[in-house]
Design a protein around this motif. Structure first.
Motif, PDB file in Angstrom:
ATOM      1  N   LEU A 116       0.935  -1.481  -0.058  1.00 26.00           N
ATOM      2  CA  LEU A 116       0.244  -0.073   0.034  1.00 26.00           C
ATOM      3  C   LEU A 116       0.974   1.219   0.030  1.00 26.00           C
ATOM      4  O   LEU A 116       2.034   1.292   0.780  1.00 26.00           O
ATOM      5  CB  LEU A 116      -0.861   0.304   1.259  1.00 26.00           C
ATOM      6  CG  LEU A 116      -1.841  -0.977   1.353  1.00 26.00           C
ATOM      7  CD1 LEU A 116      -2.511  -1.014   2.911  1.00 26.00           C
ATOM      8  CD2 LEU A 116      -3.128  -0.886   0.408  1.00 26.00           C
ATOM      9  N   TYR A 117       0.214   2.111  -0.730  1.00 23.61           N
ATOM     10  CA  TYR A 117       1.016   3.487  -0.639  1.00 23.61           C
ATOM     11  C   TYR A 117       0.383   4.681  -0.014  1.00 23.61           C
ATOM     12  O   TYR A 117       0.694   5.569   0.651  1.00 23.61           O
ATOM     13  CB  TYR A 117       1.544   3.999  -2.197  1.00 23.61           C
ATOM     14  CG  TYR A 117       2.214   2.637  -2.763  1.00 23.61           C
ATOM     15  CD1 TYR A 117       3.517   2.492  -2.474  1.00 23.61           C
ATOM     16  CD2 TYR A 117       1.495   2.012  -3.677  1.00 23.61           C
ATOM     17  CE1 TYR A 117       4.059   1.135  -3.099  1.00 23.61           C
ATOM     18  CE2 TYR A 117       2.062   0.861  -4.533  1.00 23.61           C
ATOM     19  CZ  TYR A 117       3.423   0.782  -4.045  1.00 23.61           C
ATOM     20  OH  TYR A 117       3.805  -0.432  -4.904  1.00 23.61           O
ATOM     21  N   ARG A 138       1.596   5.299 -11.130  1.00 23.79           N
ATOM     22  CA  ARG A 138       0.678   4.713 -10.156  1.00 23.79           C
ATOM     23  C   ARG A 138      -0.281   3.769 -10.639  1.00 23.79           C
ATOM     24  O   ARG A 138      -0.514   2.713 -10.201  1.00 23.79           O
ATOM     25  CB  ARG A 138       0.024   5.566  -9.282  1.00 23.79           C
ATOM     26  CG  ARG A 138       1.205   6.407  -8.530  1.00 23.79           C
ATOM     27  CD  ARG A 138       0.411   7.366  -7.530  1.00 23.79           C
ATOM     28  NE  ARG A 138      -0.146   6.799  -6.598  1.00 23.79           N
ATOM     29  CZ  ARG A 138      -0.424   7.540  -5.296  1.00 23.79           C
ATOM     30  NH1 ARG A 138       0.230   8.667  -5.168  1.00 23.79           N
ATOM     31  NH2 ARG A 138      -0.948   6.977  -4.407  1.00 23.79           N
ATOM     32  N   THR A 139      -0.819   4.001 -11.830  1.00 23.09           N
ATOM     33  CA  THR A 139      -1.890   3.164 -12.442  1.00 23.09           C
ATOM     34  C   THR A 139      -1.102   1.995 -13.076  1.00 23.09           C
ATOM     35  O   THR A 139      -1.506   0.853 -12.824  1.00 23.09           O
ATOM     36  CB  THR A 139      -2.327   4.099 -13.557  1.00 23.09           C
ATOM     37  OG1 THR A 139      -2.668   5.234 -13.198  1.00 23.09           O
ATOM     38  CG2 THR A 139      -3.720   3.238 -14.482  1.00 23.09           C
ATOM     39  N   GLU A 177      -0.338  -0.604 -10.127  1.00 21.81           N
ATOM     40  CA  GLU A 177      -1.426  -1.187  -9.705  1.00 21.81           C
ATOM     41  C   GLU A 177      -1.649  -2.474 -10.734  1.00 21.81           C
ATOM     42  O   GLU A 177      -1.906  -3.523 -10.442  1.00 21.81           O
ATOM     43  CB  GLU A 177      -2.588  -0.401  -9.405  1.00 21.81           C
ATOM     44  CG  GLU A 177      -3.472  -1.048  -8.767  1.00 21.81           C
ATOM     45  CD  GLU A 177      -4.380   0.147  -7.744  1.00 21.81           C
ATOM     46  OE1 GLU A 177      -5.341   0.036  -7.871  1.00 21.81           O
ATOM     47  OE2 GLU A 177      -3.981   1.182  -7.477  1.00 21.81           O
ATOM     48  N   ARG A 178      -1.737  -1.886 -11.801  1.00 27.15           N
ATOM     49  CA  ARG A 178      -2.188  -3.080 -12.929  1.00 27.15           C
ATOM     50  C   ARG A 178      -1.312  -3.966 -13.003  1.00 27.15           C
ATOM     51  O   ARG A 178      -1.736  -5.308 -13.464  1.00 27.15           O
ATOM     52  CB  ARG A 178      -2.366  -2.419 -14.346  1.00 27.15           C
ATOM     53  CG  ARG A 178      -3.748  -1.633 -14.567  1.00 27.15           C
ATOM     54  CD  ARG A 178      -3.883  -1.208 -16.089  1.00 27.15           C
ATOM     55  NE  ARG A 178      -4.694  -0.273 -16.368  1.00 27.15           N
ATOM     56  CZ  ARG A 178      -4.573   0.491 -17.320  1.00 27.15           C
ATOM     57  NH1 ARG A 178      -3.854   0.442 -18.329  1.00 27.15           N
ATOM     58  NH2 ARG A 178      -5.236   1.538 -17.322  1.00 27.15           N
ATOM     59  N   GLY A 196       1.228  -5.053 -11.164  1.00 24.42           N
ATOM     60  CA  GLY A 196       1.563  -5.760  -9.724  1.00 24.42           C
ATOM     61  C   GLY A 196       3.147  -5.362  -9.467  1.00 24.42           C
ATOM     62  O   GLY A 196       4.073  -6.276  -9.283  1.00 24.42           O
ATOM     63  N   TYR A 212       6.183  -2.901  -7.977  1.00 27.94           N
ATOM     64  CA  TYR A 212       6.244  -2.195  -6.618  1.00 27.94           C
ATOM     65  C   TYR A 212       6.806  -0.918  -6.901  1.00 27.94           C
ATOM     66  O   TYR A 212       7.705  -0.730  -7.678  1.00 27.94           O
ATOM     67  CB  TYR A 212       7.361  -3.127  -5.868  1.00 27.94           C
ATOM     68  CG  TYR A 212       7.427  -2.549  -4.368  1.00 27.94           C
ATOM     69  CD1 TYR A 212       6.060  -2.491  -3.466  1.00 27.94           C
ATOM     70  CD2 TYR A 212       8.390  -2.154  -3.817  1.00 27.94           C
ATOM     71  CE1 TYR A 212       6.022  -2.217  -2.190  1.00 27.94           C
ATOM     72  CE2 TYR A 212       8.641  -1.749  -2.322  1.00 27.94           C
ATOM     73  CZ  TYR A 212       7.162  -1.816  -1.522  1.00 27.94           C
ATOM     74  OH  TYR A 212       7.253  -1.236  -0.410  1.00 27.94           O
TER      75      TYR A 212
END
Ligand code: F0G
Length: 433
Positions: free
Chosen positions: A22-23, A201-202, A205-206, A208, A210
């Motif tokens: 999580l960020y 960031r997108t 997330e898409r 995986g 880090y």
């Protein structure tokens, strides 16, 4: 002692496991920080343990980050750590810089002595250790250059694949060259830092991947040790002021957290004041700090400065940084391109040297002493964040009178030092001397 991720939102304060990827807080969107409930540090014992470790040949002890591991206890064990011997950066006094800044004395803590030449290494060894712990294979960042150079080195050293996103045409060649040399897959995006951060960031997330920008709480933990090492080097006597440049404001957040934690543990007895310096064309935090209403930051859509490291209009860590500057009774100042360029040349003449963003510190000090905010006899440490060789193009242009600010105005080479072309003729050279 359990470590956890804690939401910094005052009304939320949600807690998450330390190994959650999580960020931001999933509940309220605020930033997260590493927290150690019930952390009890024995100040006297730690001071002697940390001093003893300077004589040790263990890799962990030789690192100026992991030597202080008790104050960053987010790992259960240290198998995931890769160190390139970050930290251990010197305190250097610059009498000519002090005079220029209006001070009796001035000491620089030079983070440019780090393995990849910037303070990012202090945080990156921690961010990469966490990535390995989480069994991540790929790590990514958007960067104005130093984060990417550092991430490329540490990720490659740890056997991870580094992915770098940088603003096309807007970072110095020294930094881009490092990323390529350290084997990072490098994307030059046609957008500015703030826009690319949203993009990355997108993607993270898409896919995986880090994320190792300074929103990553573990990078902040590593950067805390810059302050711990500074106090150790000063035998735990804090200065009155710590001056640093502000871009994305991760370092300001880290320094403040470190100082608060050291004070709570009894390692230091008083809090130094933080002075954050921004470039005039990229100064959203300066504007926020001046405003009577500080609940939201107004971003600068088109940030401009030749100090490309701090060319950031929408700094993600502003809520943390605001808390830290306020808690430390600190200040925020802004400086012009001419002021940065001259201050940088003065630091160079002390035999020290630094990259443009770092020189904002001395330019800021000069303004703060002139306005009476900082006393002439104040005990001041300025943190030089990057190495002089990061941006040689800027240096050459300044000294040859060819440096122009982003609006096209020529910057005066007030401390210029032109190279002289001469024939291969001893008599002619002698005449010039
Ligand atoms: N100085 C240098 C040399 C930097 O590279 C940076 C940030 C800063 C100061 C500002 O630090 O962001 O913690 O307020 N460089 C980042 C990068 C943004 O991508 O390398 P901050």
């Amino acid at each position: 002692m359990p470590a956890e991720l804690l939401c910094i939102g005052e009304k939320c304060r949600a807690r998450f496991p330390i190994d959650a990827v999580l960020y931001n807080c999933p509940e309220c969107g605020s930033l997260l920080e590493a927290a150690y409930p019930g952390m009890l540090l024995d100040a006297a014992k730690l001071k002697s343990t940390w001093r003893m470790r300077r004589m040790s040949n263990l890799q962990l002890d030789q690192s100026g980050v992991w030597r202080y591991r008790e104050i960053i206890p987010f790992l259960e064990h240290y198998d995931s750590v890769v160190t390139l011997r970050e930290g251990d950066t010197p305190l250097l006094s610059g009498p000519a810089a002090a005079r220029y800044g209006g001070l009796d004395d001035l000491v620089f803590k030079h983070q440019g002595f780090n393995p990849t030449g910037s303070f990012k290494d202090n945080g990156m060894t921690c961010g990469v250790a966490q990535a390995v712990r989480l069994r991540m294979k790929r790590v990514a960042c958007v960067s104005t250059g130093n984060t990417s150079a550092s991430m490329a080195a540490y990720a490659s050293a740890a056997g991870l694949a580094p992915l770098i996103f940088i603003p096309h045409g807007n970072i110095s060649y020294g930094k881009l060259a490092q990323a390529l040399e350290y084997g990072a897959k490098t994307f030059q995006v046609e957008a500015n830092f703030d826009q690319i951060l949203a993009l990355v960031r997108t993607l993270a997330e898409r896919l995986g991947i880090y994320l190792l920008n300074s929103i990553n709480p573990f990078r902040i933990e590593g950067q805390k040790t810059i302050m711990v090492e500074l106090m150790d080097q000063r035998d735990w006597h804090p200065p009155e002021w710590i001056v640093l440049p502000g871009g994305n404001l991760g370092n300001t957040s880290a320094f403040g957290k470190a100082l608060r934690e050291m004070k709570a543990a009894g390692l230091i007895q008083k809090m130094p004041r933080l002075a954050v310096i921004q470039a005039e064309g990229s100064a959203p935090f300066y504007e926020l700090f001046r405003a009577s209403e500080r609940s939201s930051l107004t971003k600068v859509d088109h940030p401009e400065t030749l100090a490309t490291a701090i060319k950031i209009g929408d700094p993600v860590s502003w809520p943390k940084a605001l808390h830290e500057v306020t808690t430390s009774n600190g200040v925020v100042e802004k400086v012009s391109e001419q002021e940065i360029a001259d201050a940088k040349a003065v630091i160079g003449r002390c035999g020290i040297g630094c990259e443009p963003a770092s020189a904002a510190t001395l330019a800021g000090i000069r303004k703060l002493t002139a306005s009476g905010v900082m006393r002439k006899d104040a005990d001041v440490v300025a943190v030089l964040t990057g190495n002089v060789l990061k941006d040689p193009d800027y240096i050459y242009r300044y000294h040859t009178g060819a440096l122009e600010d982003p609006s096209g105005t020529r910057i005066a080479a007030n401390f210029g030092n032109q190279p002289i072309v001469v024939p291969n003729d001893a008599a002619k050279i002698e005449a010039l001397l």
